[in-house]
Design a protein around this motif. Structure first.
Motif, short mmCIF file in Angstrom:
data_model
loop_
_atom_site.label_atom_id
_atom_site.label_comp_id
_atom_site.label_asym_id
_atom_site.label_seq_id
_atom_site.Cartn_x
_atom_site.Cartn_y
_atom_site.Cartn_z
N ASN A 115 0.83 -1.21 0.00
CA ASN A 115 0.00 0.00 0.00
C ASN A 115 0.86 1.26 0.00
O ASN A 115 0.55 2.24 -0.68
CB ASN A 115 -0.92 0.01 1.21
N GLN A 116 1.95 1.23 0.75
CA GLN A 116 2.84 2.39 0.80
C GLN A 116 3.51 2.62 -0.56
O GLN A 116 3.67 3.77 -0.99
CB GLN A 116 3.89 2.20 1.89
N ILE A 117 3.91 1.53 -1.22
CA ILE A 117 4.54 1.65 -2.54
C ILE A 117 3.57 2.26 -3.55
O ILE A 117 3.94 3.15 -4.33
CB ILE A 117 5.02 0.27 -3.03
N CYS A 133 -7.10 8.90 -1.11
CA CYS A 133 -8.23 7.96 -1.05
C CYS A 133 -7.73 6.56 -0.71
O CYS A 133 -8.33 5.86 0.12
CB CYS A 133 -8.98 7.97 -2.37
N LEU A 134 -6.63 6.15 -1.34
CA LEU A 134 -6.06 4.83 -1.07
C LEU A 134 -5.62 4.71 0.38
O LEU A 134 -5.90 3.71 1.06
CB LEU A 134 -4.86 4.57 -1.99
N ILE A 135 -4.94 5.74 0.87
CA ILE A 135 -4.44 5.73 2.25
C ILE A 135 -5.61 5.64 3.24
O ILE A 135 -5.55 4.91 4.24
CB ILE A 135 -3.60 6.99 2.51
N LYS A 136 -6.66 6.36 2.94
CA LYS A 136 -7.83 6.35 3.84
C LYS A 136 -8.50 4.99 3.85
O LYS A 136 -8.82 4.45 4.92
CB LYS A 136 -8.81 7.44 3.40
N GLU A 137 -8.71 4.41 2.65
CA GLU A 137 -9.41 3.13 2.57
C GLU A 137 -8.55 1.97 3.08
O GLU A 137 -9.07 1.00 3.63
CB GLU A 137 -9.84 2.87 1.13
N ALA A 138 -7.22 2.07 2.89
CA ALA A 138 -6.33 1.00 3.33
C ALA A 138 -5.91 1.14 4.78
O ALA A 138 -5.30 0.22 5.33
CB ALA A 138 -5.09 0.97 2.44
N GLU A 140 -3.70 3.42 6.09
CA GLU A 140 -2.25 3.62 6.13
C GLU A 140 -1.93 5.10 6.33
O GLU A 140 -1.35 5.76 5.46
CB GLU A 140 -1.61 3.13 4.82
N PRO A 141 -2.29 5.68 7.47
CA PRO A 141 -2.11 7.14 7.66
C PRO A 141 -0.66 7.60 7.62
O PRO A 141 -0.38 8.73 7.25
CB PRO A 141 -2.73 7.39 9.04
N GLU A 142 0.29 6.70 8.00
CA GLU A 142 1.70 7.12 8.02
C GLU A 142 2.26 7.35 6.62
O GLU A 142 3.27 8.04 6.45
CB GLU A 142 2.57 6.09 8.75
#
Length: 385
Positions: A115-117, A133-138, A140-142
């Protein structure tokens, strides 16, 4: 090899198409000739019994057309063309739309890293809303920590592409020490482009004042470049026709953008290309070889996915070589963690398995295959690539 197959299939279709077209013209010419002869015969009959004569002429025409059999001739050539078209489409489907599921292994990916990649890639491309959007749904806030820096990078790049160099110059000035350490003269390049823009669009005096203010500090280290720019002052208004016309090439701007991205990412601790882009590009490059391997192994009823090392080389080119590679000159095997490169006392390097074999599992000294010096297993030292 696949491209040759496609080319051959295409050539066969092209050949059959030419034959079919030629045959069609030949049949049409034959039919047209017979019709023309019939029309001429009918026009030549002038007496009272013309109705009987014309009927017999038309009957004769029908007989001749049945003999020519245009439909049969056209169907034959068209059928051959259709057969080769069908084969060509199957070749194209096989080469360009293969079942790639046979060429990859089932790997347990670390979803957090993946997800970070992906988010990192979207930030690099300036797709900030998509990444958020990806960070929110996954969850992965960092991963959002890099957003501000990539936003700054894209703002600078967009400004440069709009011929506004001020943000880039400010960034280069703030990072002057880092740029100097890596031997980069990016700041001078930016001021050079700015100087040329002023010289082309404004006056010679304004360009000279800019040079005195911003280019003079670089003269002690980059005298040749500064002297060249001073020579440009003599060609104000006609720089594109001067001996320095190369300095106006628009490619300098795109090269500058690439260099900015490279150093910006480097100072962030990131590679200049996203890991996702590199992985996909490398996968596309190696996919044909892996598909061929999977098909060959399937025919032999062997399982390749359990192998630690592929039985065939997958050449990805220098673009994707990020680590040193050593191939043993004796066994021709590529080094690995289980078979590392070993340095002999004489300075030559062999793989560990070759040394073990030559020393009969370490029970005796052996002679280096490239020089007369002898060595023992204890004398050899492992190299770390």
């Amino acid at each position: 090899m696949e491209l040759n197959t496609v080319r051959d299939a295409f050539d066969r279709v092209a050949k059959k198409q030419k034959l079919s077209s030629s045959k069609s013209r030949e049949v049409i010419d034959q039919v047209g000739h017979e019709i023309e002869q019939t029309v001429m015969s009918m026009q030549s009959t002038q007496d009272s019994s013309t109705s009987v004569d014309q009927k017999s002429i038309l009957v004769a025409l029908k007989t001749k057309l049945n003999t020519i059999s245009p439909q049969t001739q056209l169907e034959g050539s068209q059928k051959e063309l259709n057969v080769n078209l069908s084969k060509c489409s199957k070749v194209l489907e096989k080469v360009f739309n293969p079942d790639i599921s046979k060429a990859y292994r089932n790997v347990d990916f670390d979803l957090h890293i993946l997800n970070q990649i992906i988010a990192n890639h979207f930030y690099r491309e300036g797709l900030f809303d998509t990444a958020d959007c990806l960070i929110k749904e996954a969850g992965e806030p960092e991963a959002i920590s890099l957003k501000c820096q990539f936003v700054e990078m894209h703002q600078i790049i967009e400004a440069v592409r709009s011929r506004n160099l001020e943000p880039a110059i400010n960034w280069a000035t703030a990072n002057r020490e880092k740029l100097t350490q890596v031997g980069c003269n990016l700041e001078l390049k930016l001021h050079t482009l700015c100087f040329v823009e002023i010289l082309q669009k404004k006056s010679r005096s304004e360009a000279l004042n800019y040079a005195r203010t911003y280019l003079a500090p670089f003269a002690s280290v980059h005298m040749y470049e500064v002297q060249k720019l001073m020579g440009c002052l003599l060609w104000a208004g006609k720089l594109d026709k001067s001996p320095y016309s190369d300095i106006t090439d628009v490619t300098h701007w795109e090269k500058l953008v690439d260099e900015l991205i490279q150093h910006f990412c480097s100072f962030m601790g990131q590679s200049s290309s996203s890991a996702l882009r590199v992985a996909i590009a490398a996968g596309v490059e190696g996919l044909p070889t892996l598909l061929k391997l999977a098909n060959v192994m399937a025919v032999k009823k062997q399982e390749w996915q359990a192998m630690k090392q592929l039985p065939v080389p997958v050449d990805l080119g220098k673009e994707f070589q990020f680590h040193s590679i050593f191939v043993c000159p004796v066994s021709r095997d590529q080094s690995s963690d289980e078979n590392p490169p070993m340095l002999l006392p004489c300075g030559h390097v062999l793989c560990n398995q070759s040394i073990v074999k030559m020393s009969r599992k370490g029970t005796r000294a052996f002679k280096c295959p490239y020089c007369p010096q002898e060595a023992s297993v204890a004398d050899c030292r492992q190299l770390y690539l």
